[in-house]
Write a protein that holds these residues in place. Structure first.
Motif, PDB file in Angstrom:
ATOM      1  N   GLU A   7       0.874  -1.175   0.000  1.00 58.69           N
ATOM      2  CA  GLU A   7       0.000   0.000   0.000  1.00 58.69           C
ATOM      3  C   GLU A   7       0.912   1.226   0.000  1.00 58.69           C
ATOM      4  OE1 GLU A   7      -3.369   0.099  -0.212  1.00 58.69           O
ATOM      5  OE2 GLU A   7      -3.181  -2.072  -0.501  1.00 58.69           O
ATOM      6  N   PHE A   8       0.471   2.283  -0.647  1.00 58.03           N
ATOM      7  CA  PHE A   8       1.276   3.495  -0.705  1.00 58.03           C
ATOM      8  C   PHE A   8       0.393   4.714  -0.499  1.00 58.03           C
ATOM      9  CE2 PHE A   8       0.293   2.200  -5.084  1.00 58.03           C
ATOM     10  CZ  PHE A   8      -0.391   3.300  -5.563  1.00 58.03           C
ATOM     11  N   SER A   9       1.045   5.820  -0.184  1.00 53.51           N
ATOM     12  CA  SER A   9       0.346   7.097  -0.064  1.00 53.51           C
ATOM     13  C   SER A   9       0.967   8.059  -1.073  1.00 53.51           C
ATOM     14  CB  SER A   9       0.458   7.650   1.353  1.00 53.51           C
ATOM     15  OG  SER A   9       1.813   7.842   1.699  1.00 53.51           O
ATOM     16  N   ASN A  11       1.347  12.363  -2.419  1.00 56.36           N
ATOM     17  CA  ASN A  11       1.187  13.771  -2.075  1.00 56.36           C
ATOM     18  C   ASN A  11      -0.012  14.336  -2.840  1.00 56.36           C
ATOM     19  OD1 ASN A  11       2.208  14.062  -4.675  1.00 56.36           O
ATOM     20  ND2 ASN A  11       3.869  15.434  -4.098  1.00 56.36           N
ATOM     21  N   PHE A  17       5.203   9.485  -4.057  1.00 57.43           N
ATOM     22  CA  PHE A  17       4.541   8.385  -3.375  1.00 57.43           C
ATOM     23  C   PHE A  17       5.497   7.800  -2.342  1.00 57.43           C
ATOM     24  CE2 PHE A  17       2.797   8.872  -7.544  1.00 57.43           C
ATOM     25  CZ  PHE A  17       1.445   8.616  -7.432  1.00 57.43           C
ATOM     26  N   GLU A  18       4.910   7.253  -1.283  1.00 54.62           N
ATOM     27  CA  GLU A  18       5.716   6.658  -0.221  1.00 54.62           C
ATOM     28  C   GLU A  18       5.112   5.321   0.170  1.00 54.62           C
ATOM     29  OE1 GLU A  18       7.070   9.043   3.311  1.00 54.62           O
ATOM     30  OE2 GLU A  18       5.713   7.668   4.334  1.00 54.62           O
ATOM     31  N   PHE A  19       5.988   4.351   0.437  1.00 55.22           N
ATOM     32  CA  PHE A  19       5.547   3.068   0.972  1.00 55.22           C
ATOM     33  C   PHE A  19       6.681   2.477   1.796  1.00 55.22           C
ATOM     34  CE2 PHE A  19       7.417   2.065  -3.139  1.00 55.22           C
ATOM     35  CZ  PHE A  19       8.102   0.881  -2.937  1.00 55.22           C
ATOM     36  N   THR A  82       2.284   2.899  -8.764  1.00 55.53           N
ATOM     37  CA  THR A  82       2.373   4.358  -8.636  1.00 55.53           C
ATOM     38  C   THR A  82       2.396   5.000 -10.017  1.00 55.53           C
ATOM     39  OG1 THR A  82       4.810   4.597  -8.547  1.00 55.53           O
ATOM     40  CG2 THR A  82       3.649   4.173  -6.451  1.00 55.53           C
ATOM     41  N   GLU A  85      -1.165   5.259 -11.100  1.00 48.45           N
ATOM     42  CA  GLU A  85      -1.831   6.371 -10.400  1.00 48.45           C
ATOM     43  C   GLU A  85      -1.380   7.718 -10.952  1.00 48.45           C
ATOM     44  OE1 GLU A  85      -4.257   6.633  -8.030  1.00 48.45           O
ATOM     45  OE2 GLU A  85      -4.547   4.495  -8.318  1.00 48.45           O
TER      46      GLU A  85
END
Length: 151
Positions: A7-9, A11, A17-19, A82, A85
């Motif tokens: 799962e990633f988030s 900005n 993106f960060e995971f 990512t 996305e």
């Protein structure tokens, strides 16, 4: 793509993106960035994809770090998601994909070859070799790649 991924988030503008990688070496933070480049290809905006481990001394050398956490394929699948996305939110551009070393570029190409059934449905992919771009073909070695979401 039915691939195992993290799962990633993201900005606010979906350019970073960060995971977290999880494996024998613990939890390791990973960052994926899409930076707009000044050059254009075929009139399209170009963004450079880069990812790695942010280092405590700053992000300058993050793309050369090797964490060896035993989850390479899961990390590559996460980076691919990512890209999807990013492309959904930035359909006007192309993504430049090139490893920080020739070995990493080859690793990315191996991942593209292995998952071509999924990637080819979602992205138009070109490879650069012998001084020109061509439609991506499995089994050919490329210096770098351009990806654009199919409409």
């Amino acid at each position: 793509m039915p691939l195992e991924r993290y799962e990633f988030s993201a900005n606010g503008d979906f350019t970073e993106f960060e995971f977290w990688s999880e494996g024998p070496r613990g939890r390791i933070r990973k960052v994926v960035r899409y930076a707009r480049l000044n050059e254009r290809i075929d009139g399209e905006t170009l963004h450079s994809l880069s990812f790695g481990d942010p280092l405590e001394l700053g992000d300058q050398n993050m793309y050369h770090a090797r964490s060896n956490n035993g989850d390479r394929d899961k990390i590559l699948a996460t980076v691919a998601f990512t890209a999807l996305e990013f492309a959904l939110r930035h359909p006007e551009g192309k993504i430049l994909i090139r490893g920080s070393t020739p070995a990493r570029t080859r690793l990315y190409q191996m991942g593209m070859n292995a998952n071509w059934g999924y990637i080819g449905e979602l992205f138009r992919l070109e490879g650069f070799r012998c001084g020109q771009y061509e439609e991506f073909r499995r089994g050919r070695n490329y210096q770098y790649f351009l990806a654009q979401r199919k409409s």
